[in-house]
Design an enzyme around this catalytic site. Structure first.
Site, short mmCIF file in Angstrom:
data_model
loop_
_atom_site.label_atom_id
_atom_site.label_comp_id
_atom_site.label_asym_id
_atom_site.label_seq_id
_atom_site.Cartn_x
_atom_site.Cartn_y
_atom_site.Cartn_z
CG HIS A 293 -3.39 3.26 2.39
ND1 HIS A 293 -3.82 2.98 1.12
CD2 HIS A 293 -3.45 2.08 3.08
CE1 HIS A 293 -4.12 1.69 1.04
NE2 HIS A 293 -3.91 1.13 2.22
CB CYS B 19 -0.93 0.01 1.20
SG CYS B 19 -1.96 -1.45 1.31
CG ASN C 47 -6.71 -1.04 1.17
OD1 ASN C 47 -6.00 -0.52 0.31
ND2 ASN C 47 -6.23 -1.58 2.28
N1 ACO Z 1 -18.75 -9.34 8.32
C1 ACO Z 1 -19.23 -9.71 9.52
N2 ACO Z 1 -18.44 -10.08 10.54
C2 ACO Z 1 -17.12 -10.08 10.33
C3 ACO Z 1 -16.55 -9.71 9.10
C4 ACO Z 1 -17.42 -9.33 8.07
N3 ACO Z 1 -17.00 -8.97 6.86
N4 ACO Z 1 -15.21 -9.80 9.19
C5 ACO Z 1 -14.93 -10.20 10.44
N5 ACO Z 1 -16.08 -10.37 11.12
C6 ACO Z 1 -16.25 -10.82 12.50
C7 ACO Z 1 -15.05 -11.59 12.98
O1 ACO Z 1 -15.16 -12.95 12.56
C8 ACO Z 1 -15.19 -11.44 14.48
O2 ACO Z 1 -16.17 -12.36 14.91
P1 ACO Z 1 -15.96 -13.19 16.27
O3 ACO Z 1 -15.89 -12.15 17.34
O4 ACO Z 1 -17.16 -14.03 16.32
O5 ACO Z 1 -14.66 -13.91 16.09
C9 ACO Z 1 -15.77 -10.04 14.64
O6 ACO Z 1 -16.30 -9.69 13.35
C10 ACO Z 1 -14.77 -9.00 15.06
O7 ACO Z 1 -13.60 -9.16 14.28
P2 ACO Z 1 -12.38 -8.20 14.43
O8 ACO Z 1 -11.30 -8.63 13.52
O9 ACO Z 1 -12.04 -8.02 15.87
O10 ACO Z 1 -13.02 -6.83 13.90
P3 ACO Z 1 -12.36 -5.43 13.88
O11 ACO Z 1 -13.25 -4.47 14.54
O12 ACO Z 1 -10.92 -5.45 14.26
O13 ACO Z 1 -12.41 -5.08 12.33
C11 ACO Z 1 -11.01 -5.07 10.39
C12 ACO Z 1 -11.75 -5.92 11.40
C13 ACO Z 1 -12.00 -4.19 9.67
C14 ACO Z 1 -10.30 -5.98 9.40
C15 ACO Z 1 -9.98 -4.21 11.16
O14 ACO Z 1 -9.18 -4.99 12.00
C16 ACO Z 1 -9.10 -3.44 10.22
O15 ACO Z 1 -9.55 -2.56 9.53
N6 ACO Z 1 -7.81 -3.73 10.22
C17 ACO Z 1 -6.90 -3.06 9.35
C18 ACO Z 1 -6.66 -3.90 8.23
C19 ACO Z 1 -6.63 -3.18 6.94
O16 ACO Z 1 -7.28 -2.22 6.65
N7 ACO Z 1 -5.80 -3.75 6.13
C20 ACO Z 1 -5.67 -3.29 4.83
C21 ACO Z 1 -4.34 -3.56 4.34
S1 ACO Z 1 -3.15 -2.71 5.27
C22 ACO Z 1 -3.45 -1.27 4.95
O17 ACO Z 1 -3.85 -0.99 3.86
C23 ACO Z 1 -3.28 -0.33 6.03
#
Ligand code: ACO
Length: 326
Positions: free
Chosen positions: A253, A112, A283
């Site tokens: 980003h 990214c 993204n």
């Molecule tokens: N729909 C419904 N539920 C979901 C989904 C979905 N699409 N995805 C995950 N869940 C569930 C998980 O399974 C989990 O369930 P559980 O508690 O029963 O296990 C619950 O939601 C919570 O999951 P978390 O991972 O704790 O959710 P969080 O609030 O952290 O959000 C996310 C997840 C959006 C991926 C977040 O961690 C994030 O944005 N991380 C950054 C990653 C990113 O943007 N990466 C891109 C590449 S790097 C970059 O570009 C910066």
């Protein structure tokens, strides 16, 4: 010798995939995706569309705005993690598509942060006198390495490309600084395990264990992203004797609305000075900043002498920033 942005361009697939449509593919909801990420829809390449398709079109639009002919381009740098082929570089294909016959062309792998790493290299080529006009492109077709059975990741990403023409300049409207960083200790928190030399695409295990697809530890990535983008932003401000209050606009980003808001809060930047479009595109990795920059530019949000900060974070980990006096 100064370095200025002479033109911006972007190109996106016509096909839109909404959160509601994603509900048919995996166990998710528009409400979950919107509140956790800010994303409402993303663009998806269709058959016959490749990374080079969007990269070349974004480059063409940037050259058109800059009033630069393809033969005048000395260098094409293309940031991508989804090249058309492992080799040759997608930059060489783009060179051919554009007719940029006098350019040297290569791809750059910084996930990214690819566009900012590209800006940083281009800046040095121009300041050293090695090149006068450079096309820097960020382009991805992430939909082809996303696991459409994994709701943790497939809701986040989209396809597209953005580009700028950088040129040597004597004026003050210029790139003031670029900063790049890498932290390889965390390479396996966000990566594509299969299709390289460790897990070749020809190995049946690579396919059977779905190693061909992008993997991410979302929570860890989130924390590192906020801290690292703040560090890169502060480095840029300090290097120029500026503070956040001097900024007209920050283009971060476009990974996740909550990452962007947390970074802005740490910097003391209000929402009115943030440009975001991730609700429309998700993204798009290396393409996210140049697409947003092109939109902000074409919307007339950038005026002469405005101070613009762009900041990125991505797999590697890699991160970086660029400060521009528009
Ligand atoms: N729909 C419904 N539920 C979901 C989904 C979905 N699409 N995805 C995950 N869940 C569930 C998980 O399974 C989990 O369930 P559980 O508690 O029963 O296990 C619950 O939601 C919570 O999951 P978390 O991972 O704790 O959710 P969080 O609030 O952290 O959000 C996310 C997840 C959006 C991926 C977040 O961690 C994030 O944005 N991380 C950054 C990653 C990113 O943007 N990466 C891109 C590449 S790097 C970059 O570009 C910066």
């Amino acid at each position: 010798m100064n370095v200025r942005i002479a033109g911006t361009g972007s190109a996106l697939p016509g096909k839109i995939l909404t959160n509601t449509e994603l509900e048919q593919l995996v166990d998710t909801s528009d409400e979950w995706i919107t509140t956790r990420t800010g994303i409402k829809e993303r663009r998806i390449a269709v058959e016959g569309e490749y990374t080079s398709t969007f990269a070349a079109e974004a480059g063409r639009r940037a050259m058109e705005m800059a009033g630069v002919h393809p033969e005048e381009i000395d260098l094409i740098i293309l940031g991508t993690v989804t090249p058309d082929f492992p080799f040759p570089s997608t930059a060489c294909i783009v060179q051919d598509l554009l007719g940029a016959t006098n350019a040297t062309a290569f791809d750059l792998s910084a996930a990214c942060s690819g566009f900012i790493f590209g800006l940083s290299i281009a800046e040095k080529y121009i300041r050293s006198g090695a090149a006068r006009k450079i096309l820097v492109i960020g382009a991805e077709v992430l939909s082809r390495i996303v696991d459409w059975q994994d709701r943790n990741t497939c809701v986040l990403f989209g396809d597209g490309a953005g580009a700028v023409v950088l040129e040597a300049s004597d004026g003050d409207h210029s790139l003031l600084s670029t900063h790049t960083f890498s932290n390889g200790s965390y390479w396996n928190l966000l990566y594509q395990p299969g299709s390289g030399s460790r897990n070749p695409a020809t190995n049946s295990r690579t396919i059977d264990e779905r190693l061909i697809y992008l993997k991410m530890e979302g929570n860890d990535v989130f924390k590192h992203a906020v801290r690292s983008m703040e560090e890169a932003a502060v480095k840029a401000l300090d290097a120029n004797g500026l503070s956040a209050s001097d900024l007209t606009l920050m283009i971060p980003h476009q990974a996740n609305r909550r990452i962007i808001d947390a970074t802005a809060k740490r910097l003391g930047l209000g929402a009115d000075r943030l440009f975001t479009n991730l609700e429309k595109y998700g993204n798009t990795s290396s393409a996210s900043i140049p697409i947003a920059l092109d939109e902000a530019n074409r919307q007339g949000l950038l005026k002469p002498d405005n101070k613009l900060l762009v900041v990125a974070f991505g797999g590697g980990f890699t991160y970086g920033s660029a400060l521009i006096n528009w």
